[in-house]
Scaffold this active site. Structure first.
Site, PDB file in Angstrom:
ATOM      1  CD  GLU A 221      -3.492  -2.687   7.423  1.00 16.94           C
ATOM      2  OE1 GLU A 221      -2.173  -2.920   6.640  1.00 16.94           O
ATOM      3  OE2 GLU A 221      -4.055  -1.638   6.990  1.00 16.94           O
TER       4      GLU A 221
ATOM      5  CG  HIS B 290      -5.693   1.675   4.909  1.00 17.26           C
ATOM      6  ND1 HIS B 290      -5.428   2.732   5.840  1.00 17.26           N
ATOM      7  CD2 HIS B 290      -4.710   0.703   5.086  1.00 17.26           C
ATOM      8  CE1 HIS B 290      -3.943   2.309   6.269  1.00 17.26           C
ATOM      9  NE2 HIS B 290      -3.674   1.163   5.921  1.00 17.26           N
TER      10      HIS B 290
ATOM     11  CG  ASN C 239      -1.730   1.339   1.406  1.00 17.88           C
ATOM     12  OD1 ASN C 239      -1.825   1.961   0.573  1.00 17.88           O
ATOM     13  ND2 ASN C 239      -2.494   1.426   2.594  1.00 17.88           N
TER      14      ASN C 239
ATOM     15  N   GLY D 122       2.477   2.110  11.186  1.00 17.75           N
ATOM     16  CA  GLY D 122       3.407   3.517  10.720  1.00 17.75           C
ATOM     17  C   GLY D 122       4.189   3.706  11.914  1.00 17.75           C
TER      18      GLY D 122
ATOM     19  CB  SER E 226       5.301  -1.909  12.249  1.00 17.58           C
ATOM     20  OG  SER E 226       4.824  -0.495  12.263  1.00 17.58           O
TER      21      SER E 226
ATOM     22  CE  LYS F 164       0.032   3.365   4.679  1.00 17.76           C
ATOM     23  NZ  LYS F 164      -0.078   3.015   6.172  1.00 17.76           N
TER      24      LYS F 164
ATOM     25  CD  GLU G 167      -2.703   5.343   6.908  1.00 20.88           C
ATOM     26  OE1 GLU G 167      -2.754   5.491   5.576  1.00 20.88           O
ATOM     27  OE2 GLU G 167      -1.933   4.714   7.565  1.00 20.88           O
TER      28      GLU G 167
HETATM   29  P1  13P Z   1       3.251   0.362   7.783  1.00 23.92           P
HETATM   30  O1  13P Z   1       3.716  -0.857   7.105  1.00 23.92           O
HETATM   31  O2  13P Z   1       3.882   1.554   7.319  1.00 23.92           O
HETATM   32  O3  13P Z   1       3.109   0.387   9.069  1.00 23.92           O
HETATM   33  O4  13P Z   1       1.636   0.586   7.221  1.00 23.92           O
HETATM   34  C1  13P Z   1       0.634  -0.495   7.190  1.00 23.92           C
HETATM   35  C2  13P Z   1      -0.532  -0.014   6.259  1.00 23.92           C
HETATM   36  O5  13P Z   1      -1.200   0.633   6.540  1.00 23.92           O
HETATM   37  C3  13P Z   1      -0.615  -1.104   5.023  1.00 23.92           C
HETATM   38  O6  13P Z   1      -1.894  -0.639   4.512  1.00 23.92           O
END
Ligand code: 13P
Length: 249
Positions: A165, A95, A9, A171, A202, A11, A97
């Site tokens: 997640e 997701h 992803n 993150g 992570s 982002k 976010e």
């Molecule tokens: P990170 O791997 O940066 O923690 O992000 C995970 C994520 O949100 C994947 O969709």
């Protein structure tokens, strides 16, 4: 789609040139049979570029979101038919976010899920609890609530992948323990057995092996560490070593 599935992803990262370079490096760097285990979720602006770059390979491409309606006065949104027009077959939905930074409610995510699936998209539905919910012992209740919309969509389960997640692990560098991951994945499997479940939060080249060795984990959804093509290749290779490959029915 082949399991394990290793999904990147991106982002809000990468322009088209960077996207092309990433795809080229991965296609040249990995044995071609490994490519069938990869899904890339670039920003909307890079979708067409990535579809073209991976066209001769089995790499899957997903958008990072999708509206549930086919068209209409929904500024800033894109629909499943628009994605299909780009030959994008997958979408991430729900997701963390989207849920927690942009305020998408369970109800809204449910509408998107139903709309996207009914319009023929395949979906990676993301679920996960916030830190305060985990600390209050509500993890399973939160995940169950976020998975509730699946109940009315049983005939479309073959087009769904789930991603667990935990919000506090995204993150932050704070990866869930293998015990915590296995526990939530087992809980999800008990209710939604046939649907594959990825882990995200992570994940990096140093920890992916032990996560993928968990029998409950069918793949990974990776953010930060999947922006670098070298690290991403290492994580694909490590996952396949941990699992062998198996075909999703
Ligand atoms: P990170 O791997 O940066 O923690 O992000 C995970 C994520 O949100 C994947 O969709």
């Amino acid at each position: 789609m082949k399991l394990p599935l290793i999904a990147a992803n991106w982002k809000m990262h990468k322009n088209r040139k960077e996207a092309r370079e990433f795809c080229r490096a991965v296609i040249e760097g990995l044995p071609s049979r490994d490519l069938q285990h990869i899904l890339l979720a670039p920003p909307f602006t890079c979708l067409e570029t990535v579809v073209e770059a991976v066209a001769a390979t089995p790499i899957l491409v997903a958008s990072q979101n999708c509206h549930g309606e086919t068209h209409g006065a929904f500024t800033g949104e894109v629909s499943a038919p628009m994605l299909a027009d780009l030959k994008v077959e997958w979408a991430l939905l729900g997701h963390s976010e989207r849920r927690h930074v942009f305020g998408e409610s369970d109800e809204l995510v449910a509408k998107r899920l139903e709309g996207a699936l009914k319009q023929g998209l395949k979906v990676i539905l993301c679920v996960g609890e916030r830190l305060e919910e985990r600390e209050a012992g509500q993890t399973e209740a939160v995940v169950a609530r976020q998975l509730q919309p699946l109940e009315n969509l049983r005939d479309l389960w073959q087009n769904i992948v789930l991603a667990y997640e935990p919000v506090w692990a995204i993150g932050t560098g704070r990866v869930a323990t293998t015990e915590q991951i296995a526990q939530v994945h087992r809980f999800i499997r008990a209710a939604h057995g046939p649907i594959p479940v990825l882990y995200g939060g992570s994940v990096n080249p140093g920890n992916i092996g032990e996560i993928m060795r968990l029998p409950e984990v069918d793949g990974a959804l990776i953010g930060g560490a999947a922006l670098d093509s070298g690290k991403f290749q290492a994580m694909v290779a490590e996952s396949l070593k941990a699992k062998g490959g198996s075909e999703h029915p």
